[in-house]
Design an enzyme around this catalytic site. Structure first.
Site, short mmCIF file in Angstrom:
data_model
loop_
_atom_site.label_atom_id
_atom_site.label_comp_id
_atom_site.label_asym_id
_atom_site.label_seq_id
_atom_site.Cartn_x
_atom_site.Cartn_y
_atom_site.Cartn_z
N SER A 1 32.69 50.95 52.83
CA SER A 1 33.96 50.40 52.36
C SER A 1 34.98 51.51 52.11
O SER A 1 35.31 52.25 53.02
CB SER A 1 33.72 49.53 51.12
OG SER A 1 34.64 48.47 51.09
N LYS B 1 51.29 32.97 34.68
CA LYS B 1 50.95 34.06 33.77
C LYS B 1 49.46 34.08 33.44
O LYS B 1 48.88 35.16 33.23
CB LYS B 1 51.76 33.93 32.47
CG LYS B 1 51.63 35.11 31.53
CD LYS B 1 52.19 36.37 32.15
CE LYS B 1 52.14 37.55 31.18
NZ LYS B 1 52.64 38.78 31.81
#
Length: 295
Positions: free
Chosen positions: A162, A214
């Protein structure tokens, strides 16, 4: 939550890391994060475990000792930079510390080695399962742009997966041992939904927000389809950036990189997929580099 800063860097944050390594990190930090039980998608539990420390000979954050961040290998003109463990954007250390390496330290170390007239070649000593996406590809571009002046070789002491592979791919040459691996070219985000557990415990959590998004990705709430689609779009964008970067670095077709589907490849299989150049032990790889330098 205790150690909330750790939770913020683990959850709802894109990570370029192997799933099994992510599980190890979560199992090690579960109690510190106030998580009593973690389950895999297959229903198996992750057991708490000790966090590995690799502090024996590492520079600690905050030390004032002058350190270029790399070691000259014996009396050779080769600088060695360690890229070990979990990779993070900002560690505040030029060298690996407590099982992690910072992109900030790697950047400073390789720029210093590149500017050092005593250094004729640079070795990235890579053994990493990956880490944070943030800061990774900017560092990869920096290393790639340094090509052509001094040889930069990624010599894997085991594996580069990765984000670790993204860094290795920026080198002129990648060499891995027979049991080492490359790949895991993908991105992953973890979200933990604690809403049912909280309800079962008789706990009600109310968020009072300004802005309808939010509270997205909060573990106390189920992940909405809109939030899931939003983060999937971001992950796809980052994944394509990863694919394009590796394709450029390795001079292979993006389709070939994409077709790996974030799989990991051991030894010669990684070479056959164009993700590495040769299979040999690290010391043999180093001797080959010295031969290239005429040493």
């Amino acid at each position: 939550m205790r150690f909330a800063h750790l939770g913020q860097r683990l959850f709802n944050t894109p990570l370029a890391i192997r799933q099994d390594k992510a599980e190890v990190i979560m199992a090690a930090l579960a109690e510190r994060l106030g998580v009593s039980q973690i389950m895999r998608l297959d229903g198996a539990n992750l057991r708490p475990m000790a966090w590995d420390d690799y502090d024996d000979d590492l520079t600690r954050p905050g030390e004032t000792i002058r350190d270029a961040g790399y070691d000259m290998v014996g009396d050779t003109p080769v600088a060695c930079i360690k890229v070990h463990g979990t990779l993070v954007q900002k560690l505040g250390s030029l060298r690996p510390y407590s099982g992690m390496t910072g992109y900030d330290g790697i950047r400073q170390s390789i720029l210093s080695a590149h500017a050092d007239p005593k250094v004729e070649a640079i070795v990235l000593d890579v053994d990493s399962p990956g880490g944070e996406v943030a800061g990774c590809f900017d560092l990869v571009d920096t290393i790639y742009d340094l090509r052509g002046d001094k040889p930069i070789w990624a010599i894997l002491t085991e594996s580069a997966y990765s984000a670790g592979y993204a860094i290795a791919s920026a080198a002129d040459r990648i060499i891995l041992p027979r049991t080492g691996g490359v790949g895991s070219i993908g991105v992953i985000v973890m979200h933990v939904d604690l809403s049912k557990a909280l309800t079962a415990s008789g706990v009600a959590v109310t968020f009072i927000t300004y802005g309808s998004h939010k509270a997205d990705f909060r573990p106390e709430l189920p992940l909405s389809e809109e939030a899931l689609n939003s983060v999937q779009t971001e992950i796809n964008t980052m994944g394509e950036l990863f694919v394009g970067t590796v394709a450029r670095n390795r001079n292979i077709a993006p389709e070939s990189v994409r077709d790996t589907q974030a799989a990991c490849f051991m030894g010669a299989v990684g070479v056959s997929r164009g993700l590495a150049d040769a299979v040999m032990a690290p010391d043999a790889a180093f001797l080959e580099l010295l031969d290239l330098l005429g040493r």
